[in-house]
Design a protein around this motif. Sequence first.
Motif, short mmCIF file in Angstrom:
data_model
loop_
_atom_site.label_atom_id
_atom_site.label_comp_id
_atom_site.label_asym_id
_atom_site.label_seq_id
_atom_site.Cartn_x
_atom_site.Cartn_y
_atom_site.Cartn_z
N LEU A 109 0.79 -1.23 0.00
CA LEU A 109 0.00 0.00 0.00
C LEU A 109 0.82 1.28 0.00
O LEU A 109 0.33 2.33 -0.41
N THR A 110 2.04 1.22 0.48
CA THR A 110 2.84 2.43 0.61
C THR A 110 4.04 2.40 -0.33
O THR A 110 4.47 1.34 -0.78
N SER A 111 4.58 3.56 -0.58
CA SER A 111 5.80 3.69 -1.37
C SER A 111 6.62 4.83 -0.79
O SER A 111 6.08 5.74 -0.16
N GLY A 112 7.91 4.78 -0.99
CA GLY A 112 8.75 5.84 -0.49
C GLY A 112 8.89 5.81 1.02
O GLY A 112 8.65 4.79 1.67
N PRO A 113 9.27 6.94 1.61
CA PRO A 113 9.52 6.98 3.05
C PRO A 113 8.26 6.82 3.88
O PRO A 113 7.18 7.26 3.50
N VAL A 114 8.42 6.17 5.04
CA VAL A 114 7.29 5.90 5.94
C VAL A 114 7.70 6.20 7.37
O VAL A 114 8.82 5.88 7.79
N VAL A 115 6.80 6.83 8.12
CA VAL A 115 6.94 6.98 9.56
C VAL A 115 5.99 5.99 10.21
O VAL A 115 4.78 6.03 9.97
N LEU A 116 6.52 5.09 11.02
CA LEU A 116 5.72 4.09 11.71
C LEU A 116 5.31 4.60 13.08
O LEU A 116 6.13 5.17 13.81
N ILE A 137 12.00 3.11 6.20
CA ILE A 137 11.51 3.71 7.45
C ILE A 137 12.38 4.90 7.83
O ILE A 137 13.58 4.78 8.08
N VAL A 138 11.74 6.08 7.92
CA VAL A 138 12.47 7.32 8.24
C VAL A 138 12.18 7.80 9.66
O VAL A 138 12.73 8.83 10.08
N GLY A 139 11.33 7.10 10.37
CA GLY A 139 11.05 7.48 11.74
C GLY A 139 10.09 6.49 12.40
O GLY A 139 9.31 5.83 11.72
N LEU A 258 1.38 12.93 20.98
CA LEU A 258 1.58 11.98 19.88
C LEU A 258 1.69 12.70 18.55
O LEU A 258 2.58 12.39 17.73
N MET A 259 0.80 13.66 18.30
CA MET A 259 0.84 14.38 17.02
C MET A 259 2.12 15.21 16.91
O MET A 259 2.70 15.31 15.82
N ARG A 260 2.57 15.78 18.02
CA ARG A 260 3.80 16.56 18.00
C ARG A 260 5.00 15.68 17.67
O ARG A 260 5.87 16.05 16.86
N ALA A 261 5.05 14.50 18.28
CA ALA A 261 6.16 13.57 18.01
C ALA A 261 6.14 13.09 16.57
O ALA A 261 7.18 12.99 15.91
N THR A 262 4.94 12.78 16.06
CA THR A 262 4.82 12.33 14.67
C THR A 262 5.19 13.43 13.70
O THR A 262 5.94 13.20 12.74
N SER A 263 4.71 14.63 13.96
CA SER A 263 5.04 15.78 13.11
C SER A 263 6.54 16.02 13.07
O SER A 263 7.11 16.31 12.01
N ASP A 264 7.19 15.86 14.22
CA ASP A 264 8.63 16.05 14.31
C ASP A 264 9.37 15.13 13.35
O ASP A 264 10.30 15.53 12.65
N LEU A 265 8.91 13.87 13.27
CA LEU A 265 9.59 12.90 12.40
C LEU A 265 9.23 13.10 10.93
O LEU A 265 10.03 12.75 10.05
N LEU A 266 8.07 13.64 10.66
CA LEU A 266 7.70 13.91 9.27
C LEU A 266 8.56 15.01 8.66
O LEU A 266 8.72 15.10 7.44
N GLU A 267 9.13 15.84 9.52
CA GLU A 267 9.93 16.98 9.05
C GLU A 267 11.42 16.68 9.00
O GLU A 267 12.20 17.50 8.56
N VAL A 268 11.83 15.50 9.53
CA VAL A 268 13.26 15.18 9.55
C VAL A 268 13.80 15.02 8.14
O VAL A 268 13.17 14.38 7.31
#
Length: 268
Positions: A109-116, A137-139, A258-268
């Motif tokens: 279902l996914t392609s490219g980078p993924v944050v789990l 996996i990027v985060g 949780l959203m703050r931690a996820t957002s942080d990894l989406l921007e790495v």
Amino acid sequence: MIYRKLILTRANCHIIKIEAAVVDTMITQDGERIAYYHLLGRKPCIMFCGGFMSDMTGTRSMALEKFARKRGQAFTRFDYRGHGQSSGLFCEGNISKWKKDAITVLDSLTSGPVVLVGSSMGGWIALLIALARPERIVGIVGVAAAPDFTEDLMWAKFEENIRHTLVTEGVYLENSDSFDEPYIITMDLIEDGRNHLIMREPIQIKAPVRLLHGMRDTSVPYQLSIILADRLESEDVQVHLVKDGGHRLLNDSDLTLLMRATSDLLEV
């Protein structure tokens, strides 16, 4: 520890099935039907891995979907076999099978980078995915992550009479602080879990990791997240402890974290 014996039958195995609308399904190579929802959007994709006996319609998963939709971010949630709206019996599942389901979802279902994002058992599954697909996996965000829980939080803490029941009968029921229904624990789950233990040596994951844990968690001790942080080879690991938080971390401030931690990894 309170426990009850269970005679293993296919009827009993259906005890944890939860009725919910099926969004879509895929068929695995071994014939299981995996229910999922995939939201198209920009990358990295957020992929949610649920916990033991949980499903993809829980508060945390749905909050992440709302968060992703607002950002225009790709998002995927799914049910392991034997959970929620996927096929199969919960009591026939184990870490090998649930890991396989998660990797099938990732690859299909996914392609490219993924944050789990992994909750409890899903934190262990997320770490196993990252070891199997490090290039994708990027985060990782772990919420009360429970790697090796079958050995360290179950078998190692079981009294001798519980171990005897598992060895002789193959299954028992354990009362749960998190669910109305008891946990169904099988000897196969324990033995299979030993093939996936990762906390005995350095964990070769280089991606950034955020670990969120309630200090009043009675299911998965918060100290496990601290030990996990030390085991990970990644240099970008943060542990966020919630002093008054339990295992589920579902109030508004917890979800904001949780959203703050996820957002942080989406921007790495």
